[in-house]
Design a protein around this motif. Structure first.
Motif, PDB file in Angstrom:
ATOM      1  N   ASN A  29     -10.977  16.976   3.907  1.00 12.79           N
ATOM      2  CA  ASN A  29     -11.343  17.751   2.581  1.00 12.79           C
ATOM      3  C   ASN A  29     -10.946  17.275   1.317  1.00 12.79           C
ATOM      4  N   TRP A  30     -11.442  16.622   0.382  1.00 13.85           N
ATOM      5  CA  TRP A  30     -11.080  15.910  -0.632  1.00 13.85           C
ATOM      6  C   TRP A  30     -10.060  16.760  -1.221  1.00 13.85           C
ATOM      7  N   SER A  31     -10.405  18.043  -1.689  1.00  7.20           N
ATOM      8  CA  SER A  31      -9.664  19.043  -2.424  1.00  7.20           C
ATOM      9  C   SER A  31      -8.524  19.572  -1.815  1.00  7.20           C
ATOM     10  N   ARG A  32      -8.245  19.263  -0.678  1.00  6.62           N
ATOM     11  CA  ARG A  32      -7.000  19.829   0.044  1.00  6.62           C
ATOM     12  C   ARG A  32      -6.286  18.448   1.004  1.00  6.62           C
ATOM     13  N   CYS A  33      -6.767  17.297   0.670  1.00 10.86           N
ATOM     14  CA  CYS A  33      -5.931  16.311   1.203  1.00 10.86           C
ATOM     15  C   CYS A  33      -4.459  16.060   0.791  1.00 10.86           C
ATOM     16  N   ARG A  34      -3.734  15.827   1.746  1.00  5.53           N
ATOM     17  CA  ARG A  34      -2.124  15.744   1.584  1.00  5.53           C
ATOM     18  C   ARG A  34      -1.650  14.296   1.003  1.00  5.53           C
ATOM     19  N   ILE A  35      -1.169  14.228  -0.097  1.00  8.01           N
ATOM     20  CA  ILE A  35      -0.707  12.776  -0.576  1.00  8.01           C
ATOM     21  C   ILE A  35       0.680  12.514  -0.005  1.00  8.01           C
ATOM     22  N   LEU A  36       0.454  11.205   0.768  1.00  7.55           N
ATOM     23  CA  LEU A  36       1.519  10.619   1.582  1.00  7.55           C
ATOM     24  C   LEU A  36       2.450   9.934   0.616  1.00  7.55           C
ATOM     25  N   VAL A  37       2.037   9.236  -0.347  1.00  7.80           N
ATOM     26  CA  VAL A  37       2.799   8.165  -1.037  1.00  7.80           C
ATOM     27  C   VAL A  37       2.079   8.045  -2.465  1.00  7.80           C
ATOM     28  N   THR A  38       3.019   8.025  -3.483  1.00  9.56           N
ATOM     29  CA  THR A  38       2.296   7.639  -4.754  1.00  9.56           C
ATOM     30  C   THR A  38       3.053   6.554  -5.340  1.00  9.56           C
ATOM     31  N   THR A  39       2.835   5.729  -6.221  1.00 11.11           N
ATOM     32  CA  THR A  39       3.442   4.657  -7.078  1.00 11.11           C
ATOM     33  C   THR A  39       4.068   5.263  -8.204  1.00 11.11           C
ATOM     34  N   THR A  40       5.196   4.521  -8.567  1.00 13.16           N
ATOM     35  CA  THR A  40       5.801   5.071  -9.814  1.00 13.16           C
ATOM     36  C   THR A  40       5.187   4.307 -10.980  1.00 13.16           C
ATOM     37  N   ASP A  41       6.176   4.316 -12.076  1.00 13.30           N
ATOM     38  CA  ASP A  41       5.405   3.877 -13.174  1.00 13.30           C
ATOM     39  C   ASP A  41       5.780   2.299 -13.226  1.00 13.30           C
ATOM     40  N   THR A  42       6.570   1.739 -12.308  1.00 14.36           N
ATOM     41  CA  THR A  42       6.394   0.286 -12.134  1.00 14.36           C
ATOM     42  C   THR A  42       5.818  -0.352 -11.119  1.00 14.36           C
ATOM     43  N   GLU A  43       5.715  -1.693 -10.857  1.00 19.43           N
ATOM     44  CA  GLU A  43       4.937  -2.327  -9.807  1.00 19.43           C
ATOM     45  C   GLU A  43       5.699  -2.465  -8.560  1.00 19.43           C
ATOM     46  N   GLY A  44       6.858  -1.744  -8.575  1.00 20.06           N
ATOM     47  CA  GLY A  44       7.726  -1.844  -7.051  1.00 20.06           C
ATOM     48  C   GLY A  44       6.980  -1.177  -5.952  1.00 20.06           C
ATOM     49  N   GLU A  45       7.360  -1.556  -4.766  1.00 19.65           N
ATOM     50  CA  GLU A  45       6.826  -0.955  -3.542  1.00 19.65           C
ATOM     51  C   GLU A  45       7.310   0.446  -3.316  1.00 19.65           C
ATOM     52  N   VAL A  46       6.487   1.434  -3.077  1.00 22.42           N
ATOM     53  CA  VAL A  46       7.216   2.742  -2.813  1.00 22.42           C
ATOM     54  C   VAL A  46       6.750   3.026  -1.362  1.00 22.42           C
ATOM     55  N   LYS A  47       7.973   3.639  -0.506  1.00 26.60           N
ATOM     56  CA  LYS A  47       7.716   3.866   0.931  1.00 26.60           C
ATOM     57  C   LYS A  47       8.214   4.992   1.407  1.00 26.60           C
ATOM     58  N   LYS A  48       7.236   6.015   2.068  1.00 22.20           N
ATOM     59  CA  LYS A  48       7.736   7.138   2.558  1.00 22.20           C
ATOM     60  C   LYS A  48       7.219   7.088   4.156  1.00 22.20           C
ATOM     61  N   GLY A  49       8.252   7.266   4.846  1.00 20.47           N
ATOM     62  CA  GLY A  49       8.183   7.274   6.427  1.00 20.47           C
ATOM     63  C   GLY A  49       7.404   6.000   6.718  1.00 20.47           C
ATOM     64  N   ARG A  50       6.220   5.990   7.437  1.00 21.66           N
ATOM     65  CA  ARG A  50       5.516   4.708   7.920  1.00 21.66           C
ATOM     66  C   ARG A  50       4.623   4.245   6.791  1.00 21.66           C
ATOM     67  N   VAL A  51       4.618   4.826   5.660  1.00 19.17           N
ATOM     68  CA  VAL A  51       3.477   4.412   4.652  1.00 19.17           C
ATOM     69  C   VAL A  51       4.232   3.977   3.578  1.00 19.17           C
ATOM     70  N   SER A  52       3.716   2.729   2.961  1.00 15.40           N
ATOM     71  CA  SER A  52       3.950   2.279   1.745  1.00 15.40           C
ATOM     72  C   SER A  52       2.843   1.916   0.895  1.00 15.40           C
ATOM     73  N   ILE A  53       2.844   1.774  -0.448  1.00  8.72           N
ATOM     74  CA  ILE A  53       1.979   1.536  -1.238  1.00  8.72           C
ATOM     75  C   ILE A  53       2.709   0.688  -2.421  1.00  8.72           C
ATOM     76  N   MET A  54       1.694  -0.193  -3.095  1.00  9.04           N
ATOM     77  CA  MET A  54       2.183  -1.092  -3.887  1.00  9.04           C
ATOM     78  C   MET A  54       1.163  -1.299  -4.882  1.00  9.04           C
ATOM     79  N   ASP A  55       1.353  -1.460  -6.309  1.00  6.29           N
ATOM     80  CA  ASP A  55       0.273  -1.503  -7.351  1.00  6.29           C
ATOM     81  C   ASP A  55       0.619  -2.896  -7.971  1.00  6.29           C
ATOM     82  N   ASN A  56      -0.453  -3.701  -7.845  1.00  4.40           N
ATOM     83  CA  ASN A  56      -0.390  -4.954  -8.530  1.00  4.40           C
ATOM     84  C   ASN A  56      -1.165  -5.027  -9.767  1.00  4.40           C
ATOM     85  N   GLN A  57      -0.725  -4.777 -10.812  1.00  2.00           N
ATOM     86  CA  GLN A  57      -1.374  -4.403 -12.081  1.00  2.00           C
ATOM     87  C   GLN A  57      -2.125  -5.534 -12.506  1.00  2.00           C
TER      88      GLN A  57
END
Length: 296
Positions: free
Chosen positions: A56-84
């Motif tokens: 359900n798109w309106s109720r999905c649970r966000i697991l990880v979010t990038t910050t204002d920089t390009e660095g990798e963010v990791k929470k638990g077993r999930v990570s996200i990295m933005d290559n701008q």
């Protein structure tokens, strides 16, 4: 948050493609890992990106979010990295469990309704036991690296391969063993299968920065889905750090090529600033240290 779902035929930017593009479905093996790459259009580089779970798109649970920089963010077993620069953000899920099977979303946070696309994630039973190997192997520019992937007894006579690309279903096979050759080389990549030790070895030579990517060790199965594990390969520039004592801060620093210091060729040298650049060499001095970075 307010979420806006992008349907392929309903949400188009005038005269262009969708804001976000990515795979409709990815799969992984229990106890393994998987990577999802989501591309976005120019103009969205500085917006935060996120990875959300739930059909359900309106109720999905966000697991990880990038910050204002390009660095990798990791929470638990999930990570996200933005290559701008490449306008792609990468999500990695590790130590997969079958209960991770679900619907997920690649999203961009903005004022008002967020933007997102749906990605179906399927985790298969732990056939990852068949092949084991490193999660990541790094190398230096112009150098080489070696990856060893082990497999269980009974798979000796099957072909082994090395594949490039974050998406398992669309990766490009670079080299494959044959029935008659235990070692095969194509361009800068070779593969060798030691059937006695149950390990095949991949070697990548003359590394370039563009070789950095997600790769796969794989076993070809006739009439069934191939088996494989993911290996991340970062390629780093060659860096040399030179330290000096007090009172030498204002003196010129230089990097010189050649065996004889009295006649070597100066590749780069500082001037009045703390940084210098020439051809493939960069100097950056700070805290009585100057760092030389060599790039192709």
């Amino acid at each position: 948050m307010y979420l806006l779902l992008l349907f392929p035929l309903l949400f188009l930017l005038p005269g262009s493609s969708y804001v976000i593009k990515g795979p409709k479905e990815v799969s992984g093996l229990e106890r393994g890992s998987l990577t999802v790459q989501c591309h976005y259009d120019p103009g969205w580089e500085t917006y935060k990106k996120w990875w959300c779970r739930g059909a359900n798109w309106s109720r999905c649970r966000i697991l990880v979010t990038t910050t204002d920089t390009e660095g990798e963010v990791k929470k638990g077993r999930v990570s996200i990295m933005d290559n701008q620069r490449s306008r792609v953000f990468t999500v990695t899920m590790e130590k997969l469990r079958q209960k991770d099977t679900d619907v997920y979303w690649c999203g961009i946070l903005r004022f008002g309704a967020d933007l997102g696309i749906k990605v179906k994630v399927t985790i298969g039973p732990g056939s990852s036991y068949v092949i084991t190997g490193p999660e990541e192997v790094s190398g230096l520019e112009d150098g080489s690296l070696t990856v060893q992937c082990h497999y269980d007894p009974g798979w000796e006579n099957y072909r082994k391969w090395w594949c490039r690309g974050a998406e398992w279903s669309n990766c490009e096979i670079l080299v494959t063993t044959t029935e008659t050759e235990w070692e095969v080389k194509k361009d800068r990549v070779s593969i060798r299968d030691d059937q006695i030790s149950h390990v095949f070895t991949v070697t990548m030579e003359k590394l370039r920065q563009e070789d950095a990517d997600v790769y796969w060790c794989g076993i070809e199965r006739n009439g069934a889905a191939d088996l494989g594990i993911q290996v991340k390969v970062p390629v780093e520039p060659v860096v040399a750090r030179c330290h000096y004592g007090p009172r030498w801060e204002a003196y010129m620093k230089q990097w010189c090529g050649g065996a004889d210091g009295s006649s070597c060729t100066i590749l780069v040298q500082t001037t009045g600033s703390k940084q210098a650049k020439e051809n493939r060499a960069y100097i950056d001095q700070e805290k009585r240290t100057f760092t030389v970075t060599l790039r192709n």
